[in-house]
Design a protein around this motif. Structure first.
Motif, PDB file in Angstrom:
ATOM      1  N   GLY A 163      -6.461  13.387   5.103  1.00 15.18           N
ATOM      2  CA  GLY A 163      -6.490  11.963   4.781  1.00 15.18           C
ATOM      3  C   GLY A 163      -6.999  11.696   3.371  1.00 15.18           C
ATOM      4  N   GLY A 164      -7.925  12.512   2.898  1.00 21.39           N
ATOM      5  CA  GLY A 164      -8.412  12.453   1.526  1.00 21.39           C
ATOM      6  C   GLY A 164      -8.678  11.070   0.976  1.00 21.39           C
ATOM      7  N   ALA A 165      -8.129  10.837  -0.215  1.00 24.81           N
ATOM      8  CA  ALA A 165      -8.359   9.574  -0.919  1.00 24.81           C
ATOM      9  C   ALA A 165      -7.769   8.378  -0.178  1.00 24.81           C
ATOM     10  N   TYR A 166      -6.746   8.615   0.644  1.00 23.28           N
ATOM     11  CA  TYR A 166      -6.167   7.502   1.406  1.00 23.28           C
ATOM     12  C   TYR A 166      -7.216   6.898   2.331  1.00 23.28           C
ATOM     13  N   CYS A 167      -7.946   7.749   3.052  1.00 22.43           N
ATOM     14  CA  CYS A 167      -9.007   7.253   3.931  1.00 22.43           C
ATOM     15  C   CYS A 167     -10.062   6.493   3.139  1.00 22.43           C
ATOM     16  N   ILE A 168     -10.420   7.009   1.983  1.00 18.87           N
ATOM     17  CA  ILE A 168     -11.412   6.331   1.148  1.00 18.87           C
ATOM     18  C   ILE A 168     -10.932   4.925   0.810  1.00 18.87           C
ATOM     19  N   SER A 169      -9.663   4.802   0.405  1.00 27.48           N
ATOM     20  CA  SER A 169      -9.138   3.499   0.010  1.00 27.48           C
ATOM     21  C   SER A 169      -9.081   2.532   1.189  1.00 27.48           C
ATOM     22  N   GLY A 227       0.825  -1.204   0.000  1.00 27.64           N
ATOM     23  CA  GLY A 227       0.000   0.000   0.000  1.00 27.64           C
ATOM     24  C   GLY A 227       0.856   1.250   0.000  1.00 27.64           C
ATOM     25  N   ILE A 228       0.228   2.368  -0.323  1.00 26.53           N
ATOM     26  CA  ILE A 228       0.918   3.653  -0.312  1.00 26.53           C
ATOM     27  C   ILE A 228       0.042   4.694   0.373  1.00 26.53           C
ATOM     28  N   PHE A 229       0.679   5.767   0.821  1.00 28.12           N
ATOM     29  CA  PHE A 229      -0.027   6.890   1.442  1.00 28.12           C
ATOM     30  C   PHE A 229       0.308   8.170   0.697  1.00 28.12           C
ATOM     31  N   ILE A 230      -0.719   8.895   0.281  1.00 23.01           N
ATOM     32  CA  ILE A 230      -0.558  10.213  -0.330  1.00 23.01           C
ATOM     33  C   ILE A 230      -1.472  11.162   0.431  1.00 23.01           C
ATOM     34  N   PRO A 231      -0.925  12.139   1.160  1.00 19.82           N
ATOM     35  CA  PRO A 231      -1.772  13.056   1.923  1.00 19.82           C
ATOM     36  C   PRO A 231      -2.480  14.056   1.017  1.00 19.82           C
ATOM     37  N   GLY A 232      -3.567  14.598   1.520  1.00 18.69           N
ATOM     38  CA  GLY A 232      -4.265  15.637   0.775  1.00 18.69           C
ATOM     39  C   GLY A 232      -5.744  15.677   1.083  1.00 18.69           C
ATOM     40  N   ALA A 233      -6.346  16.817   0.842  1.00 21.94           N
ATOM     41  CA  ALA A 233      -7.794  16.969   0.971  1.00 21.94           C
ATOM     42  C   ALA A 233      -8.454  16.625  -0.357  1.00 21.94           C
ATOM     43  N   ILE A 234      -9.662  16.092  -0.297  1.00 23.48           N
ATOM     44  CA  ILE A 234     -10.343  15.631  -1.500  1.00 23.48           C
ATOM     45  C   ILE A 234     -10.431  16.730  -2.558  1.00 23.48           C
TER      46      ILE A 234
END
Length: 234
Positions: free
Chosen positions: A149-155, A89-96
Protein backbone atom coordinates in the motif's frame (compact mmCIF):
# COMPACT_ATOMS: atom_id res chain seq x y z
CA UNK A 1 -32.86 27.02 -10.48
CA UNK A 2 -31.33 23.55 -10.34
CA UNK A 3 -29.20 22.61 -7.37
CA UNK A 4 -25.50 22.35 -8.18
CA UNK A 5 -23.23 19.35 -7.56
CA UNK A 6 -19.48 19.32 -8.28
CA UNK A 7 -17.70 16.00 -8.78
CA UNK A 8 -13.96 15.71 -9.37
CA UNK A 9 -12.75 12.72 -11.33
CA UNK A 10 -16.35 12.55 -12.46
CA UNK A 11 -16.08 10.88 -15.87
CA UNK A 12 -15.49 7.24 -14.92
CA UNK A 13 -15.79 4.75 -12.08
CA UNK A 14 -17.20 5.94 -8.77
CA UNK A 15 -17.11 9.59 -9.78
CA UNK A 16 -19.13 8.94 -12.93
CA UNK A 17 -21.71 6.91 -10.97
CA UNK A 18 -22.08 9.76 -8.46
CA UNK A 19 -22.40 12.38 -11.20
CA UNK A 20 -25.08 10.34 -12.97
CA UNK A 21 -26.97 9.78 -9.70
CA UNK A 22 -27.23 13.50 -9.00
CA UNK A 23 -28.13 14.18 -12.63
CA UNK A 24 -30.99 11.72 -12.31
CA UNK A 25 -32.33 13.84 -9.44
CA UNK A 26 -32.39 17.00 -11.52
CA UNK A 27 -29.09 18.53 -10.37
CA UNK A 28 -26.81 20.62 -12.53
CA UNK A 29 -23.53 18.68 -12.34
CA UNK A 30 -20.05 20.05 -13.01
CA UNK A 31 -17.28 17.49 -13.43
CA UNK A 32 -13.55 17.67 -14.02
CA UNK A 33 -11.04 15.13 -15.25
CA UNK A 34 -7.57 15.06 -16.76
CA UNK A 35 -8.87 13.21 -19.82
CA UNK A 36 -11.55 14.79 -21.98
CA UNK A 37 -12.08 11.55 -23.92
CA UNK A 38 -13.89 9.99 -20.97
CA UNK A 39 -16.23 12.97 -20.81
CA UNK A 40 -17.03 12.69 -24.52
CA UNK A 41 -18.00 9.04 -24.02
CA UNK A 42 -20.07 9.96 -20.98
CA UNK A 43 -21.83 12.73 -22.89
CA UNK A 44 -22.76 10.35 -25.71
CA UNK A 45 -24.23 7.98 -23.13
CA UNK A 46 -26.31 10.81 -21.69
CA UNK A 47 -27.47 11.91 -25.15
CA UNK A 48 -28.80 8.42 -25.74
CA UNK A 49 -30.79 8.72 -22.52
CA UNK A 50 -31.88 12.25 -23.45
CA UNK A 51 -30.17 13.49 -20.32
CA UNK A 52 -28.70 16.93 -19.71
CA UNK A 53 -27.34 19.25 -17.07
CA UNK A 54 -23.71 18.09 -17.26
CA UNK A 55 -20.69 20.34 -17.87
CA UNK A 56 -16.99 19.51 -18.05
CA UNK A 57 -13.71 21.25 -17.20
CA UNK A 58 -10.36 19.67 -18.01
CA UNK A 59 -8.11 19.87 -14.97
CA UNK A 60 -5.33 17.94 -13.27
CA UNK A 61 -6.04 18.57 -9.60
CA UNK A 62 -2.50 17.58 -8.61
CA UNK A 63 -1.53 21.00 -10.00
CA UNK A 64 -2.55 23.84 -7.70
CA UNK A 65 -3.16 26.30 -10.52
CA UNK A 66 -5.49 23.88 -12.31
CA UNK A 67 -7.37 23.00 -9.14
CA UNK A 68 -7.91 26.69 -8.46
CA UNK A 69 -8.88 27.35 -12.09
CA UNK A 70 -11.54 24.67 -11.80
CA UNK A 71 -12.78 26.21 -8.55
CA UNK A 72 -12.97 29.65 -10.17
CA UNK A 73 -14.90 28.18 -13.13
CA UNK A 74 -17.39 26.62 -10.72
CA UNK A 75 -17.86 29.86 -8.80
CA UNK A 76 -18.29 31.87 -12.02
CA UNK A 77 -21.51 29.92 -12.64
CA UNK A 78 -23.05 32.09 -9.95
CA UNK A 79 -24.90 29.19 -8.32
CA UNK A 80 -24.36 28.04 -4.74
CA UNK A 81 -22.60 24.68 -4.57
CA UNK A 82 -24.96 22.27 -2.85
CA UNK A 83 -22.69 19.22 -3.03
CA UNK A 84 -18.92 18.91 -3.50
CA UNK A 85 -17.51 15.43 -4.09
CA UNK A 86 -13.71 15.25 -3.85
CA UNK A 87 -13.32 12.01 -5.74
CA UNK A 88 -10.26 12.49 -7.98
CA UNK A 89 -7.41 10.19 -7.03
CA UNK A 90 -4.84 7.68 -8.21
CA UNK A 91 -3.36 4.44 -6.91
CA UNK A 92 0.31 3.47 -7.23
CA UNK A 93 1.27 0.21 -5.48
CA UNK A 94 4.56 -0.25 -3.70
CA UNK A 95 6.39 -0.56 -0.41
CA UNK A 96 7.71 2.62 1.19
CA UNK A 97 11.34 1.50 0.98
CA UNK A 98 11.05 0.33 -2.64
CA UNK A 99 8.65 2.66 -4.46
CA UNK A 100 10.15 5.13 -6.96
CA UNK A 101 11.33 8.51 -5.76
CA UNK A 102 8.50 11.03 -5.95
CA UNK A 103 5.68 8.51 -5.42
CA UNK A 104 4.61 10.01 -2.09
CA UNK A 105 4.65 13.53 -3.51
CA UNK A 106 2.55 12.50 -6.53
CA UNK A 107 -0.02 10.65 -4.45
CA UNK A 108 -0.30 13.38 -1.84
CA UNK A 109 -0.77 16.07 -4.48
CA UNK A 110 -3.44 14.10 -6.35
CA UNK A 111 -5.28 12.43 -3.47
CA UNK A 112 -5.02 15.12 -0.77
CA UNK A 113 -3.79 18.49 -1.98
CA UNK A 114 -6.26 18.60 -4.87
CA UNK A 115 -9.16 18.15 -2.45
CA UNK A 116 -7.62 20.73 -0.10
CA UNK A 117 -7.09 23.36 -2.79
CA UNK A 118 -10.54 22.96 -4.34
CA UNK A 119 -12.33 22.87 -0.98
CA UNK A 120 -10.64 26.11 0.06
CA UNK A 121 -12.06 27.71 -3.09
CA UNK A 122 -15.60 26.42 -2.62
CA UNK A 123 -16.09 26.50 1.17
CA UNK A 124 -16.38 30.30 1.60
CA UNK A 125 -19.46 30.33 -0.66
CA UNK A 126 -20.97 27.48 1.36
CA UNK A 127 -20.32 29.36 4.59
CA UNK A 128 -22.03 32.43 3.14
CA UNK A 129 -25.16 30.35 2.40
CA UNK A 130 -24.81 28.28 5.60
CA UNK A 131 -25.48 25.04 3.74
CA UNK A 132 -23.76 22.42 1.62
CA UNK A 133 -22.38 18.90 1.81
CA UNK A 134 -18.80 17.82 1.14
CA UNK A 135 -17.97 14.19 0.40
CA UNK A 136 -14.35 13.05 0.42
CA UNK A 137 -13.59 9.75 -1.32
CA UNK A 138 -11.30 8.02 1.12
CA UNK A 139 -10.69 4.24 1.19
CA UNK A 140 -10.41 1.23 3.45
CA UNK A 141 -6.72 2.15 3.07
CA UNK A 142 -7.56 5.21 5.20
CA UNK A 143 -7.91 3.00 8.28
CA UNK A 144 -6.10 -0.28 7.56
CA UNK A 145 -2.57 -0.32 6.13
CA UNK A 146 -1.88 -3.24 3.85
CA UNK A 147 1.06 -4.83 2.08
CA UNK A 148 2.14 -2.97 -1.06
CA UNK A 149 0.00 0.00 0.00
CA UNK A 150 2.96 2.32 0.63
CA UNK A 151 2.43 5.98 -0.10
CA UNK A 152 -1.16 5.35 -1.21
CA UNK A 153 -2.14 4.38 2.34
CA UNK A 154 -0.36 7.45 3.67
CA UNK A 155 -2.31 9.71 1.32
CA UNK A 156 -5.66 8.11 2.16
CA UNK A 157 -4.99 8.30 5.91
CA UNK A 158 -4.30 12.00 5.36
CA UNK A 159 -7.53 12.49 3.39
CA UNK A 160 -9.54 10.97 6.23
CA UNK A 161 -7.82 13.31 8.70
CA UNK A 162 -8.68 16.22 6.39
CA UNK A 163 -12.32 15.08 6.41
CA UNK A 164 -12.46 14.83 10.19
CA UNK A 165 -10.99 18.31 10.59
CA UNK A 166 -13.37 19.85 8.05
CA UNK A 167 -16.28 18.25 9.89
CA UNK A 168 -15.28 20.03 13.12
CA UNK A 169 -14.58 23.36 11.43
CA UNK A 170 -17.80 23.53 9.41
CA UNK A 171 -20.48 22.01 11.62
CA UNK A 172 -21.51 25.36 13.10
CA UNK A 173 -22.10 26.74 9.60
CA UNK A 174 -24.63 24.06 8.70
CA UNK A 175 -22.21 22.39 6.29
CA UNK A 176 -21.96 18.61 6.38
CA UNK A 177 -18.79 16.61 5.73
CA UNK A 178 -18.79 12.88 5.00
CA UNK A 179 -15.89 10.51 4.36
CA UNK A 180 -16.58 7.53 2.08
CA UNK A 181 -14.32 4.52 2.67
CA UNK A 182 -14.91 1.94 -0.07
CA UNK A 183 -13.04 -1.31 -0.48
CA UNK A 184 -12.34 -2.80 -3.91
CA UNK A 185 -14.84 -1.32 -6.35
CA UNK A 186 -15.40 -2.49 -9.93
CA UNK A 187 -13.74 0.17 -12.08
CA UNK A 188 -11.46 0.14 -15.12
CA UNK A 189 -8.41 -0.45 -12.94
CA UNK A 190 -9.82 -3.81 -11.77
CA UNK A 191 -11.32 -4.98 -15.07
CA UNK A 192 -8.07 -6.71 -16.12
CA UNK A 193 -7.44 -8.34 -12.76
CA UNK A 194 -8.89 -11.68 -13.81
CA UNK A 195 -11.34 -11.59 -10.91
CA UNK A 196 -15.08 -11.77 -11.43
CA UNK A 197 -17.06 -8.55 -11.31
CA UNK A 198 -19.27 -10.04 -8.59
CA UNK A 199 -16.23 -10.00 -6.28
CA UNK A 200 -16.32 -6.19 -6.15
CA UNK A 201 -18.50 -3.35 -4.92
CA UNK A 202 -20.58 -1.76 -7.66
CA UNK A 203 -19.87 1.97 -8.24
CA UNK A 204 -23.64 2.53 -8.28
CA UNK A 205 -23.86 1.24 -4.70
CA UNK A 206 -21.38 3.92 -3.61
CA UNK A 207 -23.30 6.61 -5.49
CA UNK A 208 -26.56 5.50 -3.89
CA UNK A 209 -25.07 5.80 -0.41
CA UNK A 210 -23.69 9.24 -1.20
CA UNK A 211 -27.05 10.48 -2.41
CA UNK A 212 -28.93 8.87 0.50
CA UNK A 213 -26.56 10.57 2.96
CA UNK A 214 -27.12 13.90 1.24
CA UNK A 215 -30.90 13.49 1.52
CA UNK A 216 -30.97 13.19 5.31
CA UNK A 217 -32.43 16.00 7.39
CA UNK A 218 -30.27 19.07 8.20
CA UNK A 219 -29.85 17.88 11.80
CA UNK A 220 -28.15 14.61 10.78
CA UNK A 221 -24.72 13.97 9.27
CA UNK A 222 -23.20 10.65 8.26
CA UNK A 223 -19.57 11.19 9.18
CA UNK A 224 -18.08 8.01 7.68
CA UNK A 225 -19.33 5.21 5.42
CA UNK A 226 -17.21 2.06 5.39
CA UNK A 227 -18.07 -0.32 2.53
CA UNK A 228 -16.50 -3.66 1.66
CA UNK A 229 -17.23 -6.41 -0.85
CA UNK A 230 -19.61 -9.01 0.56
CA UNK A 231 -16.90 -11.71 0.38
CA UNK A 232 -14.25 -9.54 2.02
CA UNK A 233 -11.32 -7.47 0.81
CA UNK A 234 -9.62 -8.36 -2.45
Amino acid sequence: MKKLAVVTGGTRGIGKAIALRFLSEGFQVLVCSRDEKNFVAMSKELDERKGGGLEFFRADLSEKSEAEDFGDWVLEKGQPVEVLVNNAGIFIPGAIHEEPEGTLEKLMKTNVYGAYWLSRKIIPSMIEKKRGHIFNMCSTASIIPYENGGAYCISKFALLAFSKLLRVELMDYGIKVSAILPGATWTDSWSKSGLEEERFIKPEDISEMVFSSYKLSPSTNVEEILVRPQKGDV
